[in-house]
Write a protein that holds these residues in place. Structure first.
Motif, PDB file in Angstrom:
ATOM      1  N   THR A  37      25.860  12.151  -8.592  1.00  0.00           N
ATOM      2  CA  THR A  37      27.282  12.083  -8.925  1.00  0.00           C
ATOM      3  C   THR A  37      28.123  13.064  -8.120  1.00  0.00           C
ATOM      4  O   THR A  37      29.224  12.719  -7.695  1.00  0.00           O
ATOM      5  CB  THR A  37      27.507  12.328 -10.428  1.00  0.00           C
ATOM      6  OG1 THR A  37      26.862  13.542 -10.802  1.00  0.00           O
ATOM      7  CG2 THR A  37      26.971  11.195 -11.256  1.00  0.00           C
ATOM      8  N   GLU A  38      27.643  14.263  -7.891  1.00  0.00           N
ATOM      9  CA  GLU A  38      28.460  15.247  -7.176  1.00  0.00           C
ATOM     10  C   GLU A  38      28.733  14.804  -5.742  1.00  0.00           C
ATOM     11  O   GLU A  38      29.856  14.928  -5.250  1.00  0.00           O
ATOM     12  CB  GLU A  38      27.799  16.627  -7.201  1.00  0.00           C
ATOM     13  CG  GLU A  38      28.724  17.744  -6.781  1.00  0.00           C
ATOM     14  CD  GLU A  38      30.047  17.790  -7.544  1.00  0.00           C
ATOM     15  OE1 GLU A  38      31.090  17.983  -6.888  1.00  0.00           O
ATOM     16  OE2 GLU A  38      30.053  17.621  -8.774  1.00  0.00           O
ATOM     17  N   LYS A  39      27.724  14.275  -5.070  1.00  0.00           N
ATOM     18  CA  LYS A  39      27.897  13.795  -3.703  1.00  0.00           C
ATOM     19  C   LYS A  39      28.912  12.653  -3.660  1.00  0.00           C
ATOM     20  O   LYS A  39      29.799  12.619  -2.802  1.00  0.00           O
ATOM     21  CB  LYS A  39      26.557  13.327  -3.141  1.00  0.00           C
ATOM     22  CG  LYS A  39      26.634  12.755  -1.751  1.00  0.00           C
ATOM     23  CD  LYS A  39      25.285  12.246  -1.290  1.00  0.00           C
ATOM     24  CE  LYS A  39      25.409  11.543   0.041  1.00  0.00           C
ATOM     25  NZ  LYS A  39      24.198  10.824   0.398  1.00  0.00           N
ATOM     26  N   GLU A  40      28.797  11.724  -4.585  1.00  0.00           N
ATOM     27  CA  GLU A  40      29.700  10.579  -4.628  1.00  0.00           C
ATOM     28  C   GLU A  40      31.119  11.008  -4.993  1.00  0.00           C
ATOM     29  O   GLU A  40      32.097  10.530  -4.417  1.00  0.00           O
ATOM     30  CB  GLU A  40      29.193   9.525  -5.620  1.00  0.00           C
ATOM     31  CG  GLU A  40      27.851   8.923  -5.255  1.00  0.00           C
ATOM     32  CD  GLU A  40      27.862   8.199  -3.918  1.00  0.00           C
ATOM     33  OE1 GLU A  40      28.919   7.679  -3.502  1.00  0.00           O
ATOM     34  OE2 GLU A  40      26.807   8.128  -3.271  1.00  0.00           O
ATOM     35  N   LEU A  41      31.235  11.941  -5.924  1.00  0.00           N
ATOM     36  CA  LEU A  41      32.561  12.434  -6.304  1.00  0.00           C
ATOM     37  C   LEU A  41      33.233  13.176  -5.155  1.00  0.00           C
ATOM     38  O   LEU A  41      34.449  13.071  -4.965  1.00  0.00           O
ATOM     39  CB  LEU A  41      32.468  13.339  -7.533  1.00  0.00           C
ATOM     40  CG  LEU A  41      32.240  12.615  -8.857  1.00  0.00           C
ATOM     41  CD1 LEU A  41      32.010  13.626  -9.974  1.00  0.00           C
ATOM     42  CD2 LEU A  41      33.406  11.706  -9.192  1.00  0.00           C
ATOM     43  N   GLU A  42      32.470  13.904  -4.379  1.00  0.00           N
ATOM     44  CA  GLU A  42      33.047  14.602  -3.223  1.00  0.00           C
ATOM     45  C   GLU A  42      33.590  13.594  -2.211  1.00  0.00           C
ATOM     46  O   GLU A  42      34.661  13.794  -1.632  1.00  0.00           O
ATOM     47  CB  GLU A  42      32.005  15.515  -2.570  1.00  0.00           C
ATOM     48  CG  GLU A  42      32.539  16.307  -1.391  1.00  0.00           C
ATOM     49  CD  GLU A  42      33.763  17.145  -1.714  1.00  0.00           C
ATOM     50  OE1 GLU A  42      34.638  17.264  -0.824  1.00  0.00           O
ATOM     51  OE2 GLU A  42      33.879  17.672  -2.837  1.00  0.00           O
ATOM     52  N   SER A  43      32.881  12.513  -2.012  1.00  0.00           N
ATOM     53  CA  SER A  43      33.352  11.461  -1.114  1.00  0.00           C
ATOM     54  C   SER A  43      34.665  10.875  -1.633  1.00  0.00           C
ATOM     55  O   SER A  43      35.609  10.655  -0.862  1.00  0.00           O
ATOM     56  CB  SER A  43      32.288  10.370  -1.007  1.00  0.00           C
ATOM     57  OG  SER A  43      32.760   9.285  -0.263  1.00  0.00           O
ATOM     58  N   LEU A  44      34.745  10.643  -2.923  1.00  0.00           N
ATOM     59  CA  LEU A  44      35.969  10.121  -3.521  1.00  0.00           C
ATOM     60  C   LEU A  44      37.110  11.133  -3.409  1.00  0.00           C
ATOM     61  O   LEU A  44      38.244  10.770  -3.096  1.00  0.00           O
ATOM     62  CB  LEU A  44      35.719   9.741  -4.985  1.00  0.00           C
ATOM     63  CG  LEU A  44      36.900   9.126  -5.724  1.00  0.00           C
ATOM     64  CD1 LEU A  44      37.415   7.885  -5.005  1.00  0.00           C
ATOM     65  CD2 LEU A  44      36.505   8.791  -7.152  1.00  0.00           C
ATOM     66  N   ARG A  45      36.824  12.396  -3.616  1.00  0.00           N
ATOM     67  CA  ARG A  45      37.851  13.441  -3.484  1.00  0.00           C
ATOM     68  C   ARG A  45      38.442  13.455  -2.068  1.00  0.00           C
ATOM     69  O   ARG A  45      39.647  13.588  -1.889  1.00  0.00           O
ATOM     70  CB  ARG A  45      37.268  14.814  -3.809  1.00  0.00           C
ATOM     71  CG  ARG A  45      37.085  15.078  -5.272  1.00  0.00           C
ATOM     72  CD  ARG A  45      36.633  16.526  -5.503  1.00  0.00           C
ATOM     73  NE  ARG A  45      35.996  16.629  -6.785  1.00  0.00           N
ATOM     74  CZ  ARG A  45      34.680  16.723  -6.996  1.00  0.00           C
ATOM     75  NH1 ARG A  45      33.840  16.781  -5.985  1.00  0.00           N
ATOM     76  NH2 ARG A  45      34.201  16.792  -8.215  1.00  0.00           N
TER      77      ARG A  45
END
Length: 93
Positions: A75-83
């Motif tokens: 989730t953190e990797k994916e959320l960083e991409s979204l950010r």
């Protein structure tokens, strides 16, 4: 892209093709020395069309990020991409 019809590659390419046509028309308006206010209207129309494509891509990215985060557990990797995508999108508006 995603399951939403507006997010399909074909739909986005059609939008880009229309924008290309608009830009060509604007170029011709400049060559033909059309009134500035008419040119500005067309420029704003093109800008809005590009903004809409950015919105569609951001929505598609959010959809994919959510699905990928669930599937991969990262989730953190994916959320960083979204950010990053949101940060770039916010620069356009």
């Amino acid at each position: 892209m995603t399951h939403h019809p507006d997010h399909s590659k074909v739909s986005i390419i059609k939008r880009l093709n229309r924008i290309e046509g608009q830009i060509g028309g604007i170029k011709n308006m400049i060559i033909d020395e059309r009134p500035y206010d008419e040119v500005i209207v067309q420029l704003n129309s093109s800008r809005s069309a590009l903004q809409k494509i950015s919105q569609i891509l951001l929505e598609a990215h959010a959809d994919h990020t959510f699905r990928d985060a669930i599937a991969s557990g990262q989730t953190e990797k994916e959320l960083e991409s979204l950010r990053r995508a949101i940060k770039q999108y916010s620069k356009m508006i």
